[in-house]
Design a protein around this motif. Structure first.
Motif, PDB file in Angstrom:
ATOM      1  N   CYS A  86     -60.414  37.903  72.266  1.00 27.56           N
ATOM      2  CA  CYS A  86     -59.350  38.853  71.383  1.00 27.56           C
ATOM      3  C   CYS A  86     -59.922  40.056  71.155  1.00 27.56           C
ATOM      4  N   TYR A  87     -60.550  40.728  72.184  1.00 25.14           N
ATOM      5  CA  TYR A  87     -61.167  41.938  72.312  1.00 25.14           C
ATOM      6  C   TYR A  87     -60.412  42.997  72.507  1.00 25.14           C
ATOM      7  N   ASN A  88     -60.240  44.044  71.607  1.00 23.61           N
ATOM      8  CA  ASN A  88     -59.133  45.046  71.822  1.00 23.61           C
ATOM      9  C   ASN A  88     -59.531  46.586  71.801  1.00 23.61           C
ATOM     10  N   ASP A  89     -60.883  46.570  72.017  1.00 24.62           N
ATOM     11  CA  ASP A  89     -61.509  47.824  72.077  1.00 24.62           C
ATOM     12  C   ASP A  89     -62.431  48.170  73.367  1.00 24.62           C
ATOM     13  N   ARG A  96     -64.967  52.533  67.121  1.00 22.37           N
ATOM     14  CA  ARG A  96     -64.694  51.177  67.495  1.00 22.37           C
ATOM     15  C   ARG A  96     -64.593  50.287  66.264  1.00 22.37           C
ATOM     16  N   ASP A  97     -63.560  49.272  66.397  1.00 17.87           N
ATOM     17  CA  ASP A  97     -63.285  48.352  65.434  1.00 17.87           C
ATOM     18  C   ASP A  97     -64.173  47.179  65.463  1.00 17.87           C
ATOM     19  N   ARG A  98     -64.730  46.865  66.763  1.00 14.95           N
ATOM     20  CA  ARG A  98     -65.408  45.552  66.673  1.00 14.95           C
ATOM     21  C   ARG A  98     -66.401  45.673  67.993  1.00 14.95           C
ATOM     22  N   TYR A  99     -67.273  44.629  67.835  1.00 15.25           N
ATOM     23  CA  TYR A  99     -68.126  45.020  69.205  1.00 15.25           C
ATOM     24  C   TYR A  99     -67.648  43.768  70.301  1.00 15.25           C
ATOM     25  N   ARG A 100     -68.063  43.555  71.341  1.00 12.73           N
ATOM     26  CA  ARG A 100     -67.337  42.842  72.424  1.00 12.73           C
ATOM     27  C   ARG A 100     -67.307  41.355  72.295  1.00 12.73           C
ATOM     28  N   GLY A 101     -68.802  40.935  72.088  1.00 12.91           N
ATOM     29  CA  GLY A 101     -68.863  39.504  72.058  1.00 12.91           C
ATOM     30  C   GLY A 101     -69.093  38.838  70.533  1.00 12.91           C
ATOM     31  N   ASP A 102     -68.750  37.462  70.665  1.00 16.23           N
ATOM     32  CA  ASP A 102     -69.162  36.648  69.380  1.00 16.23           C
ATOM     33  C   ASP A 102     -70.071  36.022  69.900  1.00 16.23           C
ATOM     34  N   LYS A 116     -68.815  36.382  64.635  1.00 17.63           N
ATOM     35  CA  LYS A 116     -67.776  37.078  65.227  1.00 17.63           C
ATOM     36  C   LYS A 116     -68.552  38.591  65.528  1.00 17.63           C
ATOM     37  N   SER A 117     -67.865  38.969  66.628  1.00 21.53           N
ATOM     38  CA  SER A 117     -68.385  40.511  66.919  1.00 21.53           C
ATOM     39  C   SER A 117     -69.839  40.755  66.905  1.00 21.53           C
ATOM     40  N   PHE A 118     -70.433  39.974  67.508  1.00 20.47           N
ATOM     41  CA  PHE A 118     -72.044  40.163  67.217  1.00 20.47           C
ATOM     42  C   PHE A 118     -72.700  41.288  68.078  1.00 20.47           C
ATOM     43  N   ALA A 119     -72.196  41.647  69.228  1.00 22.95           N
ATOM     44  CA  ALA A 119     -72.822  42.381  70.027  1.00 22.95           C
ATOM     45  C   ALA A 119     -71.883  42.642  71.299  1.00 22.95           C
ATOM     46  N   ASP A 120     -72.256  43.877  72.073  1.00 20.31           N
ATOM     47  CA  ASP A 120     -71.654  44.068  73.186  1.00 20.31           C
ATOM     48  C   ASP A 120     -72.168  43.195  74.362  1.00 20.31           C
ATOM     49  N   ASP A 121     -73.656  43.086  74.394  1.00 21.49           N
ATOM     50  CA  ASP A 121     -74.415  42.237  75.160  1.00 21.49           C
ATOM     51  C   ASP A 121     -75.544  41.762  74.524  1.00 21.49           C
ATOM     52  N   ILE A 122     -76.218  40.916  75.183  1.00 21.36           N
ATOM     53  CA  ILE A 122     -77.194  40.118  74.748  1.00 21.36           C
ATOM     54  C   ILE A 122     -78.483  39.703  75.642  1.00 21.36           C
ATOM     55  N   THR A 123     -79.721  39.794  75.289  1.00 22.02           N
ATOM     56  CA  THR A 123     -80.782  39.147  76.473  1.00 22.02           C
ATOM     57  C   THR A 123     -81.679  38.331  75.599  1.00 22.02           C
TER      58      THR A 123
END
Length: 243
Positions: A86-89, A96-102, A116-123
């Motif tokens: 449900c990513y709309n940004d 921005r309203d939220r980050y990309r990933g849960d 929810k909406s934790f980060a755009d990317d993670i390593t």
């Protein structure tokens, strides 16, 4: 780029002898872009059922962005997922309203952590400091905006069901076009010492923007990169911010 509001202990950490580089171990390279994992039918069904059991809406864009195995919330082996749903940004929007990933962590079929909406990317990284749980690098995108694309990052751990920030890492990847050319690309790398688990070394390398590199989305050129920042951080006394 400079750290702000250092503690006295951190100021001493800045004086670490970087000549001992041969003894350090590289645990993160900001120039690398991991491949998106392949998810089978059974695994995808498990993830969908986990979302539905938590009464979460599932959208058509439901997709696993990252997957890692390790010990994230407990000493037992777990699987960590970064899931787009449900990513709309998008990153180009600075408001921005939220980050990309849960963020979802499973031990077997049971969820041990969800955000929810934790980060755009993670390593996922090996443990650092004196804790045996895996550490995570959380990435947030900014841009492209006014000639700059930046991935700001922080080092953290999931402790006691909560996120514990270990230290900010600043821009681990940055493309920028200054008023005077040439455009530049910088990446940050993380190193640890086998003799002192609380010491984290950040090294930044900067190269001219490479228009002829194989991956046009990652125009960093390691052949022309030069060391532009070397910083030692004592994780017991981390800074409030890094730039």
């Amino acid at each position: 780029m400079k750290p702000s509001r250092f503690s006295p202990a951190l100021t001493l950490a800045l004086l670490l002898p970087y000549a001992q580089a041969a003894s350090l171990r590289l645990i993160y390279d900001g120039s690398l872009q991991p491949e998106q994992p392949k998810v089978g039918t059974a695994e995808r069904r498990l993830l969908l059922d986990t979302y539905l059991a938590r009464r979460r809406t599932v959208c058509p864009d439901f997709e696993v962005l990252r997957r890692a195995t390790g010990r994230f919330t407990t000493q037992a082996t777990e699987t960590l997922y970064l899931i787009q749903n449900c990513y709309n940004d998008f990153a180009a929007n600075p408001m921005r309203d939220r980050y990309r990933g849960d963020l979802l962590v499973l031990r077997g079929n049971r969820a041990t952590y969800y955000a929810k909406s934790f980060a755009d990317d993670i390593t996922a990284l090996p443990p650092v400091g004196t804790n045996s749980l895996n550490t995570l690098v959380r990435h947030i995108w900014f841009g492209p905006h006014m000639g700059e694309f930046t991935r700001n990052s922080s080092l953290l751990r999931l402790a006691g069901g909560r996120v514990k920030l270990l230290t900010p890492l600043g821009p681990t990847y940055r493309e920028y076009e200054p008023y005077q050319q040439p455009a530049m690309v910088s990446v940050r790398t993380l190193w640890v010492s086998p003799n002192d688990h609380n010491q984290l070394i950040i090294r930044e390398y900067t190269s001219p923007y490479c228009d002829t590199c194989r991956n046009p989305e990652r125009p960093y050129d390691p052949r022309r990169a030069k060391l532009s920042l070397a910083l030692g951080i004592d994780l017991r006394y981390p800074p409030n911010a890094l730039y």
